[in-house]
Enzyme design. Sequence first.
Site, PDB file in Angstrom:
ATOM      1  N   GLY A   1      -6.942 -10.665 -85.391  1.00  0.00           N
ATOM      2  CA  GLY A   1      -5.947 -11.639 -85.800  1.00  0.00           C
ATOM      3  C   GLY A   1      -4.946 -11.871 -84.677  1.00  0.00           C
ATOM      4  O   GLY A   1      -4.637 -12.995 -84.311  1.00  0.00           O
ATOM      5  N   ALA A   2      -4.461 -10.755 -84.130  1.00  0.00           N
ATOM      6  CA  ALA A   2      -3.477 -10.823 -83.061  1.00  0.00           C
ATOM      7  C   ALA A   2      -3.371  -9.443 -82.431  1.00  0.00           C
ATOM      8  O   ALA A   2      -3.901  -8.476 -82.968  1.00  0.00           O
ATOM      9  CB  ALA A   2      -2.130 -11.266 -83.601  1.00  0.00           C
TER      10      ALA A   2
ATOM     11  N   GLU B   1      -7.384  -3.373 -76.749  1.00  0.00           N
ATOM     12  CA  GLU B   1      -7.498  -2.393 -77.833  1.00  0.00           C
ATOM     13  C   GLU B   1      -8.882  -2.539 -78.444  1.00  0.00           C
ATOM     14  O   GLU B   1      -9.292  -3.667 -78.725  1.00  0.00           O
ATOM     15  CB  GLU B   1      -6.438  -2.622 -78.913  1.00  0.00           C
ATOM     16  CG  GLU B   1      -6.464  -1.503 -79.941  1.00  0.00           C
ATOM     17  CD  GLU B   1      -5.393  -1.635 -81.038  1.00  0.00           C
ATOM     18  OE1 GLU B   1      -4.654  -2.623 -81.073  1.00  0.00           O
ATOM     19  OE2 GLU B   1      -5.336  -0.718 -81.866  1.00  0.00           O
TER      20      GLU B   1
ATOM     21  N   HIS C   1       4.459  -8.584 -87.818  1.00  0.00           N
ATOM     22  CA  HIS C   1       3.648  -7.376 -87.619  1.00  0.00           C
ATOM     23  C   HIS C   1       3.526  -7.046 -86.122  1.00  0.00           C
ATOM     24  O   HIS C   1       3.796  -5.923 -85.706  1.00  0.00           O
ATOM     25  CB  HIS C   1       2.263  -7.589 -88.242  1.00  0.00           C
ATOM     26  CG  HIS C   1       1.331  -6.441 -88.077  1.00  0.00           C
ATOM     27  ND1 HIS C   1       1.141  -5.489 -89.059  1.00  0.00           N
ATOM     28  CD2 HIS C   1       0.542  -6.064 -87.032  1.00  0.00           C
ATOM     29  CE1 HIS C   1       0.270  -4.583 -88.626  1.00  0.00           C
ATOM     30  NE2 HIS C   1      -0.112  -4.915 -87.397  1.00  0.00           N
ATOM     31  N   GLU C   2       3.132  -8.035 -85.350  1.00  0.00           N
ATOM     32  CA  GLU C   2       2.924  -7.772 -83.924  1.00  0.00           C
ATOM     33  C   GLU C   2       4.247  -7.442 -83.237  1.00  0.00           C
ATOM     34  O   GLU C   2       4.316  -6.552 -82.397  1.00  0.00           O
ATOM     35  CB  GLU C   2       2.249  -8.966 -83.238  1.00  0.00           C
ATOM     36  CG  GLU C   2       0.912  -9.382 -83.844  1.00  0.00           C
ATOM     37  CD  GLU C   2      -0.074  -8.252 -84.048  1.00  0.00           C
ATOM     38  OE1 GLU C   2      -0.048  -7.283 -83.274  1.00  0.00           O
ATOM     39  OE2 GLU C   2      -0.878  -8.328 -85.008  1.00  0.00           O
TER      40      GLU C   2
ATOM     41  N   GLU D   1      -0.694  -6.706 -80.094  1.00  0.00           N
ATOM     42  CA  GLU D   1       0.704  -6.410 -79.773  1.00  0.00           C
ATOM     43  C   GLU D   1       0.960  -5.988 -78.325  1.00  0.00           C
ATOM     44  O   GLU D   1       1.926  -5.260 -78.066  1.00  0.00           O
ATOM     45  CB  GLU D   1       1.176  -5.287 -80.709  1.00  0.00           C
ATOM     46  CG  GLU D   1       0.562  -3.890 -80.444  1.00  0.00           C
ATOM     47  CD  GLU D   1      -0.647  -3.554 -81.297  1.00  0.00           C
ATOM     48  OE1 GLU D   1      -1.307  -4.483 -81.798  1.00  0.00           O
ATOM     49  OE2 GLU D   1      -0.943  -2.353 -81.459  1.00  0.00           O
ATOM     50  N   ASN D   2       0.156  -6.435 -77.341  1.00  0.00           N
ATOM     51  CA  ASN D   2       0.382  -6.075 -75.932  1.00  0.00           C
ATOM     52  C   ASN D   2       1.869  -6.136 -75.590  1.00  0.00           C
ATOM     53  O   ASN D   2       2.555  -7.073 -75.984  1.00  0.00           O
ATOM     54  CB  ASN D   2      -0.343  -7.060 -75.026  1.00  0.00           C
ATOM     55  CG  ASN D   2      -1.720  -7.383 -75.527  1.00  0.00           C
ATOM     56  OD1 ASN D   2      -2.558  -6.516 -75.624  1.00  0.00           O
ATOM     57  ND2 ASN D   2      -1.928  -8.640 -75.914  1.00  0.00           N
TER      58      ASN D   2
HETATM   59  N1  SER Z   1      -3.500  -3.835 -83.090  1.00  0.00           N
HETATM   60  C1  SER Z   1      -3.838  -5.117 -83.630  1.00  0.00           C
HETATM   61  C2  SER Z   1      -2.992  -5.311 -84.854  1.00  0.00           C
HETATM   62  O1  SER Z   1      -3.187  -4.742 -85.870  1.00  0.00           O
HETATM   63  C3  SER Z   1      -5.295  -5.182 -83.886  1.00  0.00           C
HETATM   64  O2  SER Z   1      -5.684  -5.973 -84.918  1.00  0.00           O
HETATM   65  O3  SER Z   1      -2.035  -5.926 -84.809  1.00  0.00           O
HETATM   66 ZN    ZN Z   2      -1.245  -3.856 -86.150  1.00  0.00          ZN
END
Ligand code: SER
Ligand code: ZN
Length: 465
Positions: free
Chosen positions: A267-268, A127, A303-304, A270-271
Amino acid sequence: MAYKEGQPQAVLREAYEPPAYLLDHTDLIFELAEGVTEVTAALALRRAPGQGAAPLVLQGQDLELLGLALDGVPLSGNEYRIEGDTIVVPAMPEEGTLTIKTRIFPEKNTALEGLYRSGGMYCTQCEAEGFRRITYSLDRPDVLSRYRTTIRGDGAVLPIMLSNGNEVSRQTLADGRQEVVWEDPFPKPSYLFALVAGDLQWIEDRFVTVSGREVTLRIYTEPHNIAQVDYAMDALKRSMRWDEETYGREYDLDIFMIVAVDDFNMGAMENKGLNIFNTSCVLATPEFTTDLGFQRVEAVVAHEYFHNWSGNRVTCRDWFQLSLKEGFTVLRDAQFSADQNSPTVKRIEDARFLRTAQFAEDASPMAHPVRPDSYLEISNFYTLTVYEKGAEVVRMMRTLLGAEAFRRGTDLYFDRHDGQAATCEDFVLSLEAASGADLAQFRRWYSQAGTPVVSVQSAYAAPSP
Ligand code: SER
Ligand code: ZN
């Protein structure tokens, strides 16, 4: 970045055009070797319904092209051309499989986009537009494809080789290398592709979904960090249950994996089925981590995970719609954190953060709408406005509709757009359709930058005695 004659070219929201070709299937083979990786991509392409004959244009960046074939027949020099960072196939038939062989150099990739090597470990970040650094492809979020990923490498150096979806086979090749094949049954855009390979350890747990499906949960780290991921696993299980109970969202693969990486831009990420985290957002231990640190890990894990529905099952039509997944998912993780801890404290923290950081952005030359109208470089738009203000706009709609009507709206949104690339407008339309409310006033919140000044007049009429 899009360049023409050395100058950055603005990408305009109004200039959106649907893709000319669709990608039914993407078959990737990675040959990982010291210093150089070869990638073979077989793209099963089909002209989009209703589209006339058009040249096929594939994006690439920093790739060494080794070969190109259509339905197994190598393309000759006059059947394709390289234009800047793209490959153009002018006479692409209505349907065909294009096989592209490229060479990339993960060890030299310091952009940390595409496939790179950090320490001994390979990992990806695609991303927003990193996939084009792996192979030539239709690297845009509205082209969804089913992926099959084969990873080959030295099993002694890379005992763990991961990608999206479910592992379907594993074998030792005649030359002694290890091969692992992954298949992801859910169509996804290229920015959700992921690959990880290295000498990793893991912890494992299991989760039984509301409909009784058993899911294996794994968190992978380099050996020295493995003692610090128990809290993330606990947060993951609570997130999975919470999303079932609060939004009716159930997990959909047999396995869910998190990998912690030291060198990671975001930060992270979400693949699909294979979230990759910066170690700073996933490691926690009572010896070294503050309460705030634990809450941060809990929030980022949630979140992820929540992106699996708000972002992955329903994705974005184009990058102007980034807040569709980020604003909504920030709201979802904020609700989760509020439920797990103190709702009052969480709300005060978020309001303070918004007022100090996002209000400042909105009052600066950086000010832009939640749904921007143009960009030169999309990676500069992962902003507080898109994330935090975007979340507040969704929260306002929720407050106005009430929790029940909002939930009917999100159910309808997930139903209508599952497997699709949607827009912020689609989201508002679903909330309207499910609630009967008129949300016209909220459209301006998506299109107008700046912090509104609200004047309130109140009057009080004392009840007559
Ligand atoms: N898509 C990612 C997130 O927000 C990029 O930081 O979790
Ligand atoms: Zn996100």
